[in-house]
Design an enzyme around this catalytic site. Structure first.
Site, PDB file in Angstrom:
ATOM      1  N   ASP A 252     -15.197  27.859  26.103  1.00  0.00           N
ATOM      2  CA  ASP A 252     -15.858  28.825  26.998  1.00  0.00           C
ATOM      3  C   ASP A 252     -15.402  28.628  28.448  1.00  0.00           C
ATOM      4  O   ASP A 252     -15.218  29.602  29.186  1.00  0.00           O
ATOM      5  CB  ASP A 252     -17.385  28.658  26.927  1.00  0.00           C
ATOM      6  CG  ASP A 252     -17.998  29.354  25.725  1.00  0.00           C
ATOM      7  OD1 ASP A 252     -17.362  30.244  25.136  1.00  0.00           O
ATOM      8  OD2 ASP A 252     -19.145  28.992  25.379  1.00  0.00           O
ATOM      9  N   HIS A 275     -21.850  30.052  31.179  1.00  0.00           N
ATOM     10  CA  HIS A 275     -20.985  31.073  31.772  1.00  0.00           C
ATOM     11  C   HIS A 275     -21.277  31.328  33.252  1.00  0.00           C
ATOM     12  O   HIS A 275     -20.364  31.535  34.040  1.00  0.00           O
ATOM     13  CB  HIS A 275     -21.120  32.375  30.987  1.00  0.00           C
ATOM     14  CG  HIS A 275     -20.781  32.205  29.537  1.00  0.00           C
ATOM     15  ND1 HIS A 275     -19.546  31.779  29.112  1.00  0.00           N
ATOM     16  CD2 HIS A 275     -21.521  32.364  28.424  1.00  0.00           C
ATOM     17  CE1 HIS A 275     -19.537  31.714  27.795  1.00  0.00           C
ATOM     18  NE2 HIS A 275     -20.721  32.060  27.347  1.00  0.00           N
TER      19      HIS A 275
HETATM   20 ZN   LIG Z   1     -18.514  30.813  23.520  1.00  0.00          ZN
END
Ligand SMILES: [Zn+2]
Length: 297
Positions: A252, A275
């Site tokens: 990620d 994120h």
């Molecule tokens: Zn992810």
């Protein structure tokens, strides 16, 4: 290292178009995604083709909006209003790690295919057609000063590195239970991404999965599609790596840091971060550091 000794690599694009089919984990909607070659200095641009006219959404951190648990990009204009592409992080991780610098990502729905919750399907699609070099150099951002965003509970930081690499580390601590405390580190190259990160899947806790289902989200997703942890371990599934969770979090980070739109040289570490903080770090880096975009004379 002085700028005079820095080597920038040539930009790359895809040798041909490649498709991925699937459905969005959140929306449940079918989607056909097509990676297409693009001219030098295009960067990665998502193109929504289910709109009246195709709408281009560049993969830049300035186009990011906050949505829970995923990375979403939007464009706003007076004619079309707001148009989004959602859950782009696993697509961007594959493109960035395999050094596909210029590509259009055509999609006929807002949410990217979830596939198996990893980047594997995107890596396989890119590798089916391969990449070609282009007549332009890839800009590079080198971390020269330590930079951290977040707080004591969750942070992500960038530090200078001595050995010309892009390294990513992730540390997590879920307390007592099957996930527990783990960390994972790797230097990100096309080969290490293929072998160590691409197949690491999204994971959720069973209580979160139940909550999301109750909200009407993820109704097509089963415990076979992603990793759902109960108190004893993965439900109805097996881990691909003992440390699949921090590997996925590292994946990620690679996907979110791709929103910088350039190569990165530095050591990047996340602790319990997600994120939002990854994107905040990109924004701070772009403010603090100089992007080198030409070879020294
Ligand atoms: Zn992810």
């Amino acid at each position: 290292m002085t700028p005079a000794t820095i080597t920038l690599r040539p930009q790359q694009t895809l040798a041909a178009s490649a498709e991925v089919f699937g459905f969005g984990f959140w929306s449940g909607r079918d989607i056909r995604l097509e990676f297409r070659p693009a001219e030098p200095n295009t960067g990665i641009v998502f193109v929504r083709t289910d709109t009246v006219v195709p709408l281009h959404i560049p993969a830049k951190v300035r186009n990011r909006i906050e949505q829970p648990r995923r990375t979403t990009l939007v464009r706003r204009d007076l004619v079309s209003g707001e148009t989004a592409v959602e859950m782009v992080e696993h697509v961007l991780a594959a493109l960035a790690a395999l050094q596909v610098d210029n590509a259009e990502v055509w999609c006929d729905s807002a949410e990217m295919p979830g596939c198996d919750g990893s980047s594997l399907a995107f890596v396989e699609a890119i590798d089916r057609v391969g990449v070609v070099t282009q007549d332009a150099v890839r800009p590079q951002l080198r971390v020269t000063e330590p930079l951290r965003v977040g707080d004591a509970n969750a942070w992500v930081e960038a530090k200078p590195c001595q050995n010309e690499t892009y390294s990513v580390r992730y540390e997590l601590d879920y307390g007592p239970g099957p996930i527990g405390q783990q960390d994972y580190q790797t230097d990100v190259t096309p080969d290490t991404f293929r072998s160590e990160l691409a197949a690491a899947r999204t994971f959720v806790l069973e209580a979160e999965a139940r909550y999301l289902h109750d909200q009407g989200l993820g109704h097509r997703v089963t415990a076979r599609d992603i990793i759902v942890f109960d108190d004893h371990g993965p439900v109805d599934n097996h881990l691909r790596f003992d440390d699949e969770c921090p590997r996925h979090k590292a994946l990620d980070i690679v996907g979110d840091l791709a929103l910088a739109g350039c190569d990165l040289v530095g050591e990047f570490t996340g602790f319990q971060s997600g994120h939002r903080l990854n994107a905040a770090l990109v924004a701070e880096l772009l403010k603090a550091e100089t992007i080198i975009d030409r070879k020294a004379a």
